[in-house]
Design a protein around this motif. Structure first.
Motif, PDB file in Angstrom:
ATOM      1  N   LEU A   1       0.669  -1.245  -0.141  1.00  0.00           N
ATOM      2  CA  LEU A   1      -0.078   0.096  -0.192  1.00  0.00           C
ATOM      3  C   LEU A   1       0.778   1.301   0.528  1.00  0.00           C
ATOM      4  O   LEU A   1       0.265   2.260   0.068  1.00  0.00           O
TER       5      LEU A   1
ATOM      6  N   THR B   1      -2.191   1.314  -4.895  1.00  0.00           N
ATOM      7  CA  THR B   1      -2.497   3.335  -5.035  1.00  0.00           C
ATOM      8  C   THR B   1      -2.131   3.377  -6.477  1.00  0.00           C
ATOM      9  O   THR B   1      -1.844   2.425  -7.718  1.00  0.00           O
ATOM     10  N   VAL B   2      -2.027   4.671  -6.422  1.00  0.00           N
ATOM     11  CA  VAL B   2      -2.369   5.389  -7.851  1.00  0.00           C
ATOM     12  C   VAL B   2      -0.851   5.781  -7.822  1.00  0.00           C
ATOM     13  O   VAL B   2      -0.199   4.835  -9.162  1.00  0.00           O
ATOM     14  N   GLY B   3      -0.301   6.275  -7.105  1.00  0.00           N
ATOM     15  CA  GLY B   3       0.655   6.936  -7.089  1.00  0.00           C
ATOM     16  C   GLY B   3       1.649   5.799  -7.299  1.00  0.00           C
ATOM     17  O   GLY B   3       1.487   4.628  -6.447  1.00  0.00           O
TER      18      GLY B   3
ATOM     19  N   TYR C   1      -8.669   3.896  -9.415  1.00  0.00           N
ATOM     20  CA  TYR C   1      -9.587   4.128  -8.409  1.00  0.00           C
ATOM     21  C   TYR C   1     -10.343   5.781  -8.968  1.00  0.00           C
ATOM     22  O   TYR C   1     -10.037   6.925  -9.473  1.00  0.00           O
TER      23      TYR C   1
ATOM     24  N   ARG D   1       0.749  14.402  -2.979  1.00  0.00           N
ATOM     25  CA  ARG D   1       2.253  13.797  -2.243  1.00  0.00           C
ATOM     26  C   ARG D   1       2.616  14.675  -2.105  1.00  0.00           C
ATOM     27  O   ARG D   1       3.628  16.186  -1.528  1.00  0.00           O
TER      28      ARG D   1
ATOM     29  N   HIS E   1      -1.362   6.020   8.965  1.00  0.00           N
ATOM     30  CA  HIS E   1      -2.098   5.213   8.580  1.00  0.00           C
ATOM     31  C   HIS E   1      -1.602   4.451   9.905  1.00  0.00           C
ATOM     32  O   HIS E   1      -2.430   3.923  10.314  1.00  0.00           O
TER      33      HIS E   1
ATOM     34  N   HIS F   1      -3.626  11.025   5.136  1.00  0.00           N
ATOM     35  CA  HIS F   1      -3.450  11.194   3.337  1.00  0.00           C
ATOM     36  C   HIS F   1      -4.735  10.273   3.379  1.00  0.00           C
ATOM     37  O   HIS F   1      -4.634   8.960   3.322  1.00  0.00           O
TER      38      HIS F   1
ATOM     39  N   PHE G   1      -8.593  10.010   0.076  1.00  0.00           N
ATOM     40  CA  PHE G   1      -8.345   8.495  -1.156  1.00  0.00           C
ATOM     41  C   PHE G   1      -9.547   8.237  -0.687  1.00  0.00           C
ATOM     42  O   PHE G   1     -10.231   7.217  -1.303  1.00  0.00           O
TER      43      PHE G   1
ATOM     44  N   MET H   1      -9.678  -0.075  -4.722  1.00  0.00           N
ATOM     45  CA  MET H   1      -7.350  -0.644  -4.824  1.00  0.00           C
ATOM     46  C   MET H   1      -7.495  -2.368  -4.251  1.00  0.00           C
ATOM     47  O   MET H   1      -6.631  -2.981  -5.303  1.00  0.00           O
TER      48      MET H   1
HETATM   49  C1  COI Z   1      -2.783   6.550  -3.639  1.00  0.00           C
HETATM   50  O1  COI Z   1      -3.962   5.947  -4.416  1.00  0.00           O
HETATM   51  O2  COI Z   1      -2.056   7.388  -5.170  1.00  0.00           O
HETATM   52  C2  COI Z   1      -2.934   7.635  -2.317  1.00  0.00           C
HETATM   53  O3  COI Z   1      -2.806   8.239  -2.811  1.00  0.00           O
HETATM   54  C3  COI Z   1      -3.179   6.626  -1.567  1.00  0.00           C
HETATM   55  C4  COI Z   1      -2.997   6.156  -0.099  1.00  0.00           C
HETATM   56  C5  COI Z   1      -3.070   4.539   0.265  1.00  0.00           C
HETATM   57  C6  COI Z   1      -1.182   6.136  -0.836  1.00  0.00           C
END
Ligand code: COI
Length: 327
Positions: free
Chosen positions: A51, A76-78, A99, A232, A266, A293, A296, A305
């Protein structure tokens, strides 16, 4: 096939169970991060999902490969936490997930409004029966210019949300996109800094965006600028944000992420102040809103996800081409 999922939260478990049954695979879920200390837990697995709270550089990727893991999905997207170039070189297939952008886009609007209406000190006061107004006067979005840095799916969704507020919208990206052009005027960074009252970042973290917002950039911005980061942490240099707040150059910060948050967000660190020193200092200011954070974090995004990561590993293992494949 067997997949090991790390950094798993309780709220992801139902979705993991569903997708496991759907694909008829073996799945082992762990709440811990996958690190060099517990790397042997991946033995016997074809794929791994994580994650984003740990760096997957050369050492980790080699260790995965040595243990027979050739498929890695980040939920994650990043994907700045994975050395994609090295994964490619050593033949580890990596994918990310997609997502819907609405969760982050809505959250961004909330952050902008909380900052513009001085919500944090207002909340503090009402908690102690102080209902005074002094110092809480806000600004109206319709009178302001908002700049969106990064006009991908999330940036565009933010522009769409903002379109209803009547503010002037400017945008910057290295790739201009037609949908954004209908809502905002593309300008260069200098113009964004010079003309915007609110600047919100929606770009990926890479070599060209690292510390984009630093002392030099802040110097070029309007007095009382509101800066929003739901992307970020490392896009903004934390020391320079601190200076901007201390010197009252920055009007407010709405940060859903901060530099050095890796391994911290988290987590419950109530009794550990040292590990997030700058963060702890910066967020004490009444005009700094900091959240964990979580932009999302919606029901639909979590489902995407979890499903996206397991389906991604499964498809890559089956030799299918997938849109989210990174290496
Ligand atoms: C992403 O999906 O890139 C987020 O920032 C979500 C997070 C759980 C790191």
């Amino acid at each position: 096939m067997k997949i090991a999922a790390f950094e798993v939260r309780k709220d992801e478990m139902e979705n993991f169970q569903e997708i496991k049954e759907k694909l008829n695979i073996e799945l082992e879920c762990a709440s811990e991060m996958l690190t060099m200390e517990n790397i042997d837990r991946v033995k016997g697995c074809t794929g791994v999902t994580v994650l984003g709270q740990y760096q997957y550089g050369k050492e980790m990727l080699d260790a995965l490969k040595e243990r027979g893991v050739y498929y890695l999905a980040t939920r994650t997207v990043g994907y700045n936490h994975i050395d994609i170039a090295y994964a490619k070189q050593v033949g580890i297939h990596v994918c990310n997930v997609t997502y819907g952008p609405n969760g982050v886009a809505d959250y961004t609007i909330m952050m902008i409004l909380l900052c513009l209406r001085n919500y944090k000190p207002a909340l503090w006061r009402t908690q102690v029966n102080d209902f005074s107004l002094e110092g809480l006067q806000g600004r109206e979005l319709k009178d302001l210019t908002v700049g969106i840095l990064g006009t991908g799916r999330i940036g565009c969704a933010v522009l769409k949300n903002l379109s209803g507020f009547g503010c002037r919208l400017l945008a910057y990206d290295v790739w201009e996109n037609e949908a954004a052009k209908e809502m905002a005027e593309y300008v260069d960074l200098e113009t964004i800094y010079r003309e915007c009252d609110v600047i919100s970042l929606h770009m990926p973290l890479n070599d060209s965006t690292y510390h984009l917002i630093d002392k030099e950039a802040i110097k070029k911005m309007k007095d009382d600028v509101v800066l929003i980061n739901c992307a970020r942490g490392e896009l903004m240099k934390i020391q320079d944000l601190i200076e901007g707040i201390e010197k009252k150059r920055i009007g407010a910060l709405g940060l859903d992420c901060m530099e050095y948050e890796e391994g911290i967000v988290h987590q419950n660190l109530k009794v550990d102040i040292i590990s997030n020193r700058e963060m702890a200092y910066l967020r004490q200011f009444p005009n700094v809103i900091h959240t964990q954070h979580m932009a999302f974090y919606t029901d639909v995004a979590v489902r995407s996800m979890v499903y996206g990561s397991i389906e991604g590993i499964y498809a890559m293992w089956k030799g299918k081409e997938i849109q989210n494949q990174l290496s």
